[in-house]
Structure formats: C-alpha cells, structure tokens
Design an enzyme around this catalytic site. Sequence first.
Site, PDB file in Angstrom:
ATOM      1  N   LYS A 261       0.848  -1.203   0.000  1.00 44.43           N
ATOM      2  CA  LYS A 261       0.000   0.000   0.000  1.00 44.43           C
ATOM      3  C   LYS A 261       0.882   1.252   0.000  1.00 44.43           C
ATOM      4  O   LYS A 261       2.098   1.152   0.249  1.00 44.43           O
ATOM      5  CB  LYS A 261      -0.922  -0.017   1.225  1.00 44.43           C
ATOM      6  CG  LYS A 261      -0.192  -0.019   2.572  1.00 44.43           C
ATOM      7  CD  LYS A 261      -1.143  -0.326   3.729  1.00 44.43           C
ATOM      8  CE  LYS A 261      -0.407  -0.322   5.063  1.00 44.43           C
ATOM      9  NZ  LYS A 261      -1.262  -0.866   6.141  1.00 44.43           N
TER      10      LYS A 261
ATOM     11  N   TYR B  59      15.948  31.073   5.942  1.00 49.56           N
ATOM     12  CA  TYR B  59      14.841  31.930   6.358  1.00 49.56           C
ATOM     13  C   TYR B  59      14.893  32.238   7.847  1.00 49.56           C
ATOM     14  O   TYR B  59      15.110  31.348   8.671  1.00 49.56           O
ATOM     15  CB  TYR B  59      13.510  31.251   6.050  1.00 49.56           C
ATOM     16  CG  TYR B  59      13.190  31.195   4.584  1.00 49.56           C
ATOM     17  CD1 TYR B  59      13.128  32.359   3.814  1.00 49.56           C
ATOM     18  CD2 TYR B  59      12.944  29.979   3.964  1.00 49.56           C
ATOM     19  CE1 TYR B  59      12.830  32.286   2.457  1.00 49.56           C
ATOM     20  CE2 TYR B  59      12.640  29.908   2.613  1.00 49.56           C
ATOM     21  CZ  TYR B  59      12.584  31.064   1.869  1.00 49.56           C
ATOM     22  OH  TYR B  59      12.295  31.003   0.531  1.00 49.56           O
TER      23      TYR B  59
HETATM   24  C1  LIG Z   1      -0.603  -1.825   6.888  1.00 52.77           C
HETATM   25  C2  LIG Z   1      -1.156  -3.105   7.346  1.00 52.77           C
HETATM   26  C3  LIG Z   1      -0.327  -4.224   7.532  1.00 52.77           C
HETATM   27  C4  LIG Z   1       1.187  -4.158   7.433  1.00 52.77           C
HETATM   28  O1  LIG Z   1       1.704  -3.601   8.630  1.00 52.77           O
HETATM   29  P1  LIG Z   1       3.277  -3.521   8.885  1.00 52.77           P
HETATM   30  O2  LIG Z   1       3.387  -3.068  10.280  1.00 52.77           O
HETATM   31  O3  LIG Z   1       3.799  -2.517   7.917  1.00 52.77           O
HETATM   32  O4  LIG Z   1       3.804  -4.877   8.640  1.00 52.77           O
HETATM   33  C5  LIG Z   1      -0.919  -5.430   7.832  1.00 52.77           C
HETATM   34  N1  LIG Z   1      -2.265  -5.529   7.988  1.00 52.77           N
HETATM   35  C6  LIG Z   1      -3.087  -4.462   7.845  1.00 52.77           C
HETATM   36  C7  LIG Z   1      -4.545  -4.644   8.047  1.00 52.77           C
HETATM   37  C8  LIG Z   1      -2.558  -3.216   7.544  1.00 52.77           C
HETATM   38  O5  LIG Z   1      -3.371  -2.168   7.429  1.00 52.77           O
END
Ligand SMILES: *Cc1c(COP(=O)(O)O)cnc(C)c1O
Length: 372
Positions: free
Chosen positions: A37, A264
């Site tokens: 993702k 700045y």
């Molecule tokens: C993002 C997510 C993961 C992965 O989590 P990590 O800590 O990056 O391994 C697994 N399950 C769900 C439902 C998530 O939203």
Amino acid sequence: MYRRPAAVEIDYSAIEHNVRTLKGLTKQGTLFEAIVKADGYGHGAIDSATAAIRGGADRLGVATMDEALELRGAGITKPINVLSEPPLSAAGLVAEHDIIPSVATREFAMALGTAAHAEGRTARYHLKVDTGMNRTGVPFEDAADLALLLKDFPGLELEGTLTHFATAEVPGDWDFEKQLGRFETVLERMRVDGVEPGIVHAANSGATIIHQESHYDMVRCGIAIYGLHPGAAASRVVDLEPAMSVKTEVSLVKRIQMGEGVSYGLTWQAAAPATIATVPVGYADGIHRILSDRMSVLMAGEPCRQVGRITMDQIMVEVPRGITVTAGDEVVIVGEQGPSAISMDDVAEQAETINYEMACALGSMRLERKRV
Ligand SMILES: *Cc1c(COP(=O)(O)O)cnc(C)c1O
C-alpha cells in the site's frame, strides 16, 4: 534520465531477500502477503510487488481499490487483498477485477455478492474482525453473526478471516493477548455455526517477527519487507536489509563570516567563520521542516550538521573543519557513505515520527526513484 542530482535509490533485491528471510520465520506452508500500500511505503508498488513475488510472496495487500487496480494494470496476477472495506460504490469494480476485499458490513457484502452474481461469478472476500484496535472491521461481538448471515448469500465466498493488532511490536503485551483471545473466540463461534473461516490471518510485521503464535495460515508484512523494523524488539530478532537510500549532491559551497545567518529567519548564526554547503533537497522532498537544526547528512564519509531552516527545495549544511567538499560531491541523507551510515530510524527519530512515515514521505513526494 535523472535530470536532478537527487534521488531515492531502491535496491529491490533487498526486498526479495527480506521476504525470503521473513518467510523463514514462519512454518512451512504459511502463506505470505506482501503489503505494498501507499506505493509500497514509498518504494514503488509495482516494483516492490514484483520483488516480493520473486522472494516468495503468495499474495499482495493494499489499502485502496486504486492501488489494487494499479497492480492488476501492471499485469500482476497474484491474489490482491484490500485491507479494509472499500466504499459501497466500488462493489461492482471489486467483483469485475477479482480483487479480494476485506468485508465489515452486510451492506457491502450484499452489494458485492449481488454484483458478482449478476455476472455469473462468485466474489471471494475476507471477513475483517475488529478485536480491539477500534479502527476498521466488524466488532468482534458481531463477527460470527455476520459470517453466518452471509454464508448462503448468492455470489459470495468467504475465503479468509482476519484481524489487525494495535500493539504487535511490543513483546509480552497484554492488549495483544486480549486481541488474540477475542479473535480465537470469533473463529470458534464461526466453526460451531458451520462457517469455515478459510485463510486465517492476523500478523503484521511486528507479530510475524515476535509473536509466532499469531501466524495462523498467513502473515501480512509491510514495513519489514522494505528492511525497516516495526520496533526495537523486532530488530533484535531478525536481520533485514534496508531497500531505500536517499542521495544527492552538493550544489554550492561558500565561506561565511562570523555572525552571518543562514536560511529563512536567519535563525542559525555562525559563531565563527564557517563553510556552508547548499544541498538541493527540501521539505517538498520529504525532508520534514521539523528536522531543521536536528538532522545530519553524510559528506566526505562524515556526518555533518544541517543548519538553519529547511526550505522547500534546499537545505544548508555546515562543513566541519578538516573536511573539503566541492559542488558535485555526493551527499547521503539516508544510507551509507564510507565508514558512516544514517538509518531511516535515525531520521525518523529526529523528525519525531516513525520509519513508516519517513519512507512514505521521502519515497513518494518529489524525489525521483532510481533502481540500484
Ligand atoms: C498496513 C497493514 C499491515 C502491514 O503492517 P506492517 O506493520 O507494515 O507490517 C498489515 N495488515 C493491515 C490490516 C494493515 O493495514
């Protein structure tokens, strides 16, 4: 063509290696879902997914339908799970592209089943159970009833059942045990009701690395496949290779007099004559402004302090006495140079955030991605 001397370098063989290493922590036959993702946590969704598949990933997990369709569009044929329930209006699209959604409401499930059935198909889905994080999913008290209600609904097939932990990266955590217990109760109730939960999964990276008892039929690893650790405890268990480095070049070097200010607001002033290097990256590249006067970069193999406010497109760095740098010299923001290294965790800590957010910011804002 890299027209800008600043890039995020990604070593996809590290992702492949990390998936293989993480799979090695699970029992033979346990499925592995690589979470890609948010454009692969800034590492590029398609290339990360491809590398993870080479390393043995069986499935891919994403947050949104757009992310799922991007992978499908790139010709990736592995099963793709959307980790939370898509909007009701996307049910038809989910069925059409054979994406496997997480389901938390009867409304979405029925819309999905109806859409699939109308096309003479069966839509696979995973039941997402909220066991205590209180973010997404059907409340654990109602989960078995929902599964039973949907059991014979046309066009639907329960392929899996999942939950997600709020405290997985903390060893010996009582809230983790509580969530696991609630999940077990739901699975038991489903089986008593004659509903087969299918592929059972719960473990994110933290749980995959430190809670073997939560692996079930599949683990879902995100941060760890990129070689970053979900917490300090996990880093003591397994060696991972960071896939992302951030590198650029000095654009200008100048000498300034004592009392001259930099950037700045002129908030930093030279206490003695100083040499200042300008480096062409800024907060629009994910170098968060909060890092002003806190971060260091590597030049000539040495850590050098960043000084003055971080601007949108440039930062300034004080060149320590005894070091010579000239325009065009390599600057490392994250990664290794000679004997020195700056980790994503170092920068994240200075920015008062976590490696997850740092990687997303550096990888997905403005810097070009380069494979190495
Ligand atoms: C993002 C997510 C993961 C992965 O989590 P990590 O800590 O990056 O391994 C697994 N399950 C769900 C439902 C998530 O939203």
